[in-house]
Design an enzyme around this catalytic site. Structure first.
Site, PDB file in Angstrom:
ATOM      1  N   ARG A  60       0.817  -1.219   0.000  1.00 40.52           N
ATOM      2  CA  ARG A  60       0.000   0.000   0.000  1.00 40.52           C
ATOM      3  C   ARG A  60       0.848   1.266   0.000  1.00 40.52           C
ATOM      4  O   ARG A  60       0.438   2.289  -0.568  1.00 40.52           O
ATOM      5  CB  ARG A  60      -0.938  -0.012   1.217  1.00 40.52           C
ATOM      6  CG  ARG A  60      -2.032   1.067   1.193  1.00 40.52           C
ATOM      7  CD  ARG A  60      -3.041   0.816   2.299  1.00 40.52           C
ATOM      8  NE  ARG A  60      -4.190   1.702   2.213  1.00 40.52           N
ATOM      9  CZ  ARG A  60      -4.372   2.782   2.971  1.00 40.52           C
ATOM     10  NH1 ARG A  60      -3.469   3.103   3.892  1.00 40.52           N
ATOM     11  NH2 ARG A  60      -5.452   3.526   2.835  1.00 40.52           N
ATOM     12  N   ILE A  86      -7.124   7.719  -0.914  1.00 42.26           N
ATOM     13  CA  ILE A  86      -7.071   6.261  -0.955  1.00 42.26           C
ATOM     14  C   ILE A  86      -7.895   5.779   0.231  1.00 42.26           C
ATOM     15  O   ILE A  86      -7.776   6.304   1.333  1.00 42.26           O
ATOM     16  CB  ILE A  86      -5.616   5.749  -0.881  1.00 42.26           C
ATOM     17  CG1 ILE A  86      -5.557   4.209  -0.965  1.00 42.26           C
ATOM     18  CG2 ILE A  86      -4.899   6.230   0.364  1.00 42.26           C
ATOM     19  CD1 ILE A  86      -4.127   3.667  -1.052  1.00 42.26           C
ATOM     20  N   SER A  87      -8.769   4.810  -0.022  1.00 35.83           N
ATOM     21  CA  SER A  87      -9.709   4.379   1.016  1.00 35.83           C
ATOM     22  C   SER A  87      -9.015   3.728   2.214  1.00 35.83           C
ATOM     23  O   SER A  87      -7.927   3.159   2.094  1.00 35.83           O
ATOM     24  CB  SER A  87     -10.718   3.385   0.436  1.00 35.83           C
ATOM     25  OG  SER A  87     -11.564   4.002  -0.498  1.00 35.83           O
ATOM     26  N   GLN A  88      -9.668   3.816   3.351  1.00 38.94           N
ATOM     27  CA  GLN A  88      -9.259   3.102   4.555  1.00 38.94           C
ATOM     28  C   GLN A  88      -9.108   1.613   4.226  1.00 38.94           C
ATOM     29  O   GLN A  88      -9.931   1.042   3.503  1.00 38.94           O
ATOM     30  CB  GLN A  88     -10.339   3.307   5.606  1.00 38.94           C
ATOM     31  CG  GLN A  88     -10.173   2.554   6.896  1.00 38.94           C
ATOM     32  CD  GLN A  88     -11.415   2.695   7.784  1.00 38.94           C
ATOM     33  OE1 GLN A  88     -12.430   3.256   7.360  1.00 38.94           O
ATOM     34  NE2 GLN A  88     -11.332   2.182   8.988  1.00 38.94           N
ATOM     35  N   PRO A  89      -8.062   0.950   4.714  1.00 39.89           N
ATOM     36  CA  PRO A  89      -7.849  -0.471   4.384  1.00 39.89           C
ATOM     37  C   PRO A  89      -9.062  -1.358   4.628  1.00 39.89           C
ATOM     38  O   PRO A  89      -9.369  -2.228   3.814  1.00 39.89           O
ATOM     39  CB  PRO A  89      -6.673  -0.863   5.284  1.00 39.89           C
ATOM     40  CG  PRO A  89      -5.905   0.398   5.454  1.00 39.89           C
ATOM     41  CD  PRO A  89      -6.943   1.477   5.518  1.00 39.89           C
TER      42      PRO A  89
END
Length: 239
Positions: A60, A86-89
């Site tokens: 990431r 970028i989205s939260q994992p």
């Protein structure tokens, strides 16, 4: 000792030191990535083994700007430029699991962003077609993806609201930006028994929705409340 030999040893030591630091940093990222998957993904109910393995593998930190790399495995979204994130994992994990894809699946992604979600999908399925409306982001994601040698990821700059009809129908469609309603083009391009995962809603009130296409009709399940950037057209107007 010959002074040229001394200089050679000096540079060799310098290079080895640099390589050692790089390896140590890579190992630190790996440890952080595995910790992220254990504490943020698996502990919150993401149990699909293939999704777990993909998120353990994909780095990431390579998909975020250098100034934020130390936060790459934190439990939060991160800015990637152009007003996007970028989205939260965890969100990446749950959306991927909801798609229920396998090595034969063909997937359409709307909103390439950094390319991280596309890379996760690329580990899981046969072909991924991804569209990004922001040209600068599309170019950056293309460069990152190409550097990682994914030959099953196909990226383009364009309007995701109209989908990518050329390669339809798709076994699954994932939308990583939020329109106020489900685009009809995406419904049309979803194959029978396919799954569409999308955040929809007005303004800040969003719901992550799973839609299954059964006998040509959509069966809806609201999963969790979420926050996503809006889906926009080429002029920046929200859909």
């Amino acid at each position: 000792m010959n002074r040229y030999l001394i200089i050679s040893f000096f540079f060799l030591g310098f290079l080895c030191g640099q390589n050692g630091e790089a390896r140590a940093q890579d190992m630190n990222y790996k440890e952080l990535r595995y910790k992220m998957v254990k504490e943020q993904i698996a502990a919150r109910g993401i149990k699909e083994r293939a999704v777990i393995k993909a998120m353990q593998k994909v780095e990431r930190h390579l998909f975020v700007p250098s100034q934020f790399r130390h936060l790459a495995y934190s439990d939060s979204p991160l800015p990637i430029g152009f007003g996007q994130t970028i989205s939260q994992p965890y969100i990446v994990g749950i959306m991927t699991q909801l798609l229920d894809i396998n090595s034969k699946s063909r997937v359409l992604e709307i909103g390439t962003g950094s390319g991280y979600q596309a890379a996760i999908l690329g580990e899981l399925c046969k072909e991924v077609y991804s569209i990004e409306i922001v040209e600068g982001l599309a170019l950056k994601a293309k460069t990152t993806i190409e550097s990682l040698n994914y030959d099953n990821l196909h990226l383009k700059w364009g309007d995701g609201y109209i989908g990518w009809e050329e390669h339809a129908p798709y076994d699954a469609i994932i939308v990583t930006c939020s329109p106020s309603k489900i685009p009809q083009a995406l419904i049309d391009q979803l194959d029978e028994n396919g799954r569409l995962v999308i955040p929809i809603g007005e303004k800040n009130v969003k719901s992550l929705v799973l839609l299954k296409k059964i006998d040509g009709e959509l069966v809806r399940k609201d999963v969790i409340p979420v926050r996503f950037v809006p889906m926009i057209d080429e002029r920046g107007k929200e859909y």
